[in-house]
Design a protein around this motif. Structure first.
Motif, PDB file in Angstrom:
ATOM      1  N   LEU B   8      33.559  51.391  32.460  1.00 34.23           N
ATOM      2  CA  LEU B   8      33.800  52.105  33.717  1.00 34.23           C
ATOM      3  C   LEU B   8      32.461  52.540  34.297  1.00 34.23           C
ATOM      4  N   GLY B   9      31.971  51.783  35.257  1.00 32.96           N
ATOM      5  CA  GLY B   9      30.656  52.076  35.833  1.00 32.96           C
ATOM      6  C   GLY B   9      30.766  52.714  37.198  1.00 32.96           C
ATOM      7  N   LYS B  27      36.149  37.829  30.893  1.00 33.78           N
ATOM      8  CA  LYS B  27      35.892  39.129  31.512  1.00 33.78           C
ATOM      9  C   LYS B  27      36.119  39.054  33.014  1.00 33.78           C
ATOM     10  N   ALA B  28      36.290  40.214  33.614  1.00 31.09           N
ATOM     11  CA  ALA B  28      36.501  40.300  35.057  1.00 31.09           C
ATOM     12  C   ALA B  28      36.099  41.694  35.516  1.00 31.09           C
ATOM     13  N   SER B  29      35.882  41.841  36.809  1.00 30.77           N
ATOM     14  CA  SER B  29      35.518  43.169  37.297  1.00 30.77           C
ATOM     15  C   SER B  29      36.013  43.387  38.718  1.00 30.77           C
ATOM     16  N   VAL B  30      36.128  44.651  39.086  1.00 31.09           N
ATOM     17  CA  VAL B  30      36.459  45.051  40.461  1.00 31.09           C
ATOM     18  C   VAL B  30      35.564  46.239  40.824  1.00 31.09           C
ATOM     19  N   PRO B  31      35.348  46.467  42.125  1.00 32.70           N
ATOM     20  CA  PRO B  31      34.559  47.644  42.514  1.00 32.70           C
ATOM     21  C   PRO B  31      35.263  48.923  42.076  1.00 32.70           C
ATOM     22  N   THR B  32      34.471  49.930  41.699  1.00 35.89           N
ATOM     23  CA  THR B  32      35.058  51.178  41.219  1.00 35.89           C
ATOM     24  C   THR B  32      35.644  52.003  42.362  1.00 35.89           C
ATOM     25  N   GLY B  33      34.903  52.111  43.429  1.00 37.57           N
ATOM     26  CA  GLY B  33      35.369  52.955  44.545  1.00 37.57           C
ATOM     27  C   GLY B  33      35.607  54.376  44.099  1.00 37.57           C
ATOM     28  N   ALA B  34      34.601  54.928  43.422  1.00 40.68           N
ATOM     29  CA  ALA B  34      34.752  56.228  42.765  1.00 40.68           C
ATOM     30  C   ALA B  34      35.158  57.341  43.719  1.00 40.68           C
ATOM     31  N   GLN B  35      34.736  57.211  44.971  1.00 41.07           N
ATOM     32  CA  GLN B  35      35.011  58.288  45.944  1.00 41.07           C
ATOM     33  C   GLN B  35      36.510  58.456  46.192  1.00 41.07           C
ATOM     34  N   SER B  70      32.726  55.162  29.270  1.00 45.41           N
ATOM     35  CA  SER B  70      32.808  55.954  30.505  1.00 45.41           C
ATOM     36  C   SER B  70      31.532  56.756  30.716  1.00 45.41           C
ATOM     37  N   PRO B  71      31.184  57.047  31.964  1.00 52.62           N
ATOM     38  CA  PRO B  71      30.104  58.012  32.158  1.00 52.62           C
ATOM     39  C   PRO B  71      30.562  59.405  31.727  1.00 52.62           C
ATOM     40  N   ASN B 111      30.992  57.632  25.593  1.00 56.25           N
ATOM     41  CA  ASN B 111      30.034  57.580  26.696  1.00 56.25           C
ATOM     42  C   ASN B 111      29.454  56.174  26.855  1.00 56.25           C
ATOM     43  N   ASP B 112      29.143  55.784  28.095  1.00 57.25           N
ATOM     44  CA  ASP B 112      28.666  54.422  28.350  1.00 57.25           C
ATOM     45  C   ASP B 112      27.350  54.088  27.650  1.00 57.25           C
ATOM     46  N   ALA B 113      26.395  55.026  27.672  1.00 58.39           N
ATOM     47  CA  ALA B 113      25.104  54.766  27.016  1.00 58.39           C
ATOM     48  C   ALA B 113      25.291  54.657  25.504  1.00 58.39           C
ATOM     49  N   ASN B 114      26.155  55.499  24.956  1.00 57.07           N
ATOM     50  CA  ASN B 114      26.437  55.425  23.516  1.00 57.07           C
ATOM     51  C   ASN B 114      27.113  54.100  23.164  1.00 57.07           C
TER      52      ASN B 114
END
Lengths: 315, 315
Positions: B8-9, B27-35, B70-71, B111-114
């Motif tokens: 989850l970026g 694998k596949a991806s979609v835009p997060t659109g976090a807002q 996740s962040p 966490n993503d970095a971990n």
């Protein structure tokens, strides 16, 4: 059944008989006399242990194992001190030597700062903490890391050198060769240096009277002066606290330990030191909004931490 | 049996079907659109996973579990993101939400970095290392710590913030509130800031021509200029390397990891960056006389590290 814990220090060798609850049943010490060389020191260590056992009507057969807390880089897997410059050792098989001298099969070793941290994590100020970090403010700034009851010191046993985190790039010269290491600011030595520098500027400071002259400055001088309202003394203390808090916050941002305990003579200032530290760290640490905050506290085992930690190395 | 790994970026949600050897099968991806808020993002995450499975003729029952990188501060024990300011979450039960949406019992989070560090430690540049540290040079300086194959993040899951070690007390303002954090110097952002400052001083630098103006400076600008013999560009690179090496040496003095791997766009400079870093760290690290030295290398999994790490969270 007991454990034999030995703290090999630069000044004294201390040995203790430790029970299964990690209480010291009896202890004794002799001067190290490090300048005589490690072979002679080991003879004295073995003699100290034998006398301690005899004085307490015990024999080596009553000891499950022995543990040694030693200065330097201690390979806990091989029982070899790979390097120590205080008591000079280079690839010295300290566990094997003591094993043969005492006639005991199992001898465990680890670094002294790591062993002290283990003791605090098992039965001291950080008892029961899932992760504990100990900082010792002495000649240098020592570090020990205990995760899930085990010492962490890296793949080459040389890690946990928390005093050698640079907190001021190109700052004060450190004995390790770098500039600006935390220990150059936050050790007792660092505090004394800051005090002397301020005294040289502030000829009318109460610090001159309190310590009796520049050559007898101690880690207490600035604190005593601040308590009596001396401005220059207060400036030294505030600067010292600021650097110490900076380094503690760094350590917390890295480890988020359940408990961070602080040992060494400077801690005798008690809450006069600890309260402002907690305030700064509480404001500055990255996880300051988390419900769970690191407990910052004084180490409680004092000089016994080495013996107890050494005795716990085989657990 | 497969594992479902989700990264989850801030920009994209990436999902991957990962096999037992931790290879990505699809694998596949979609835009997060976090807002749009986390609830809508989770709908999209679930839809992405379902489509990925269907496109590969698999069902959720073929997945042993799902993992989410996740962040933010991720409580791996409860499956709750306690705090994230990038994709806004506060005590959000992300594991439970995905579990219900996908109909899968086990969902692990970290966490993503971990997670990226875990992937590098298991199958990437630090494969097999007893202790591995990953540093990511991006908008900030991210850190991940893996000890004996397990992520270390402290008692409150908020540790490993290696970018938030102050290396220059009272230095550059950091987004975390402190001044002088490593990430203000060694992130790509820090490099761009240093480049802009130097360009403002050096009006005749080749950097002006190379990047086309102060608003289009990138992390490559100074490196390109140095390669072409530009003095100001060389000064920026040397300063950047000096700060980065300072922080890396700090991390090595603390962890003495078997492998320290570095990710992020700046690493595309390759040996032009890595060689001088190794030289400085080799001279300055506390255990420089030890036979065993940390291997400093580039991370190898790139953008896949998040998916693979997430897929490994349940191992």
């Amino acid at each position: 059944m007991y454990y034999l814990g030995i703290d090999l220090g630069g000044t004294n060798i201390a040995a203790g008989i430790v029970d299964e609850k990690l209480n010291i049943v009896a202890k004794a010490s002799v001067p190290t006399g490090a300048q005589r060389g490690i072979d002679v020191v080991m003879d004295d260590m073995a003699a100290l242990c034998k006398k301690l056992l005899a004085d307490n009507n015990l024999t080596i057969a009553d000891m499950a194992y022995a543990g040694i807390a030693s200065p330097g880089t201690c390979n806990s897997a091989t029982g070899v001190v790979e390097f120590s410059n205080n008591i000079v050792m280079y690839n010295y098989p300290i566990a094997k030597v003591l094993s043969e001298k005492l006639g005991i099969e199992k001898v465990y070793i680890d670094n002294d700062a790591n062993s002290a941290a283990l003791a605090e994590a098992l039965v001291g100020s950080a008892k029961g903490a899932s992760c504990a970090v100990m900082i010792t403010l002495g000649t240098g700034v020592g570090g020990g890391i205990v995760i899930d009851g085990k010492i962490y010191s890296g793949f080459n046993h040389a890690g946990a050198e928390l005093g050698h985190i640079v907190i001021e790039k190109d700052g004060r010269q450190c004995t390790c060769g770098r500039r600006g290491c935390w220990e150059t600011y936050s050790s007792a030595t660092g505090l004394i240096n800051m005090t002397k520098e301020k005294m040289a500027e502030a000829k009318d400071s109460l610090m001159w009277e309190l310590c009796g002259g520049i050559d007898t400055v101690s880690g207490k001088t600035a604190f005593q002066a601040k308590r009596k309202g001396d401005k220059a003394g207060a400036e030294v203390v505030d600067m010292y606290v600021s650097y110490l808090a900076c380094g503690l916050t760094n350590v917390i941002n890295v480890f988020q330990p359940e408990v961070l305990c602080i040992g060494g003579g400077v801690c005798n200032e008690g809450e006069y030191l600890m309260a402002p530290l907690r305030e700064i760290v509480g404001k500055e640490n990255f996880a300051r909004n988390s419900d769970k905050q690191t407990t910052i506290t004084r180490a409680t085992l004092g000089n016994d931490a080495g013996i107890i930690g050494a005795a716990a190395l085989g657990l």
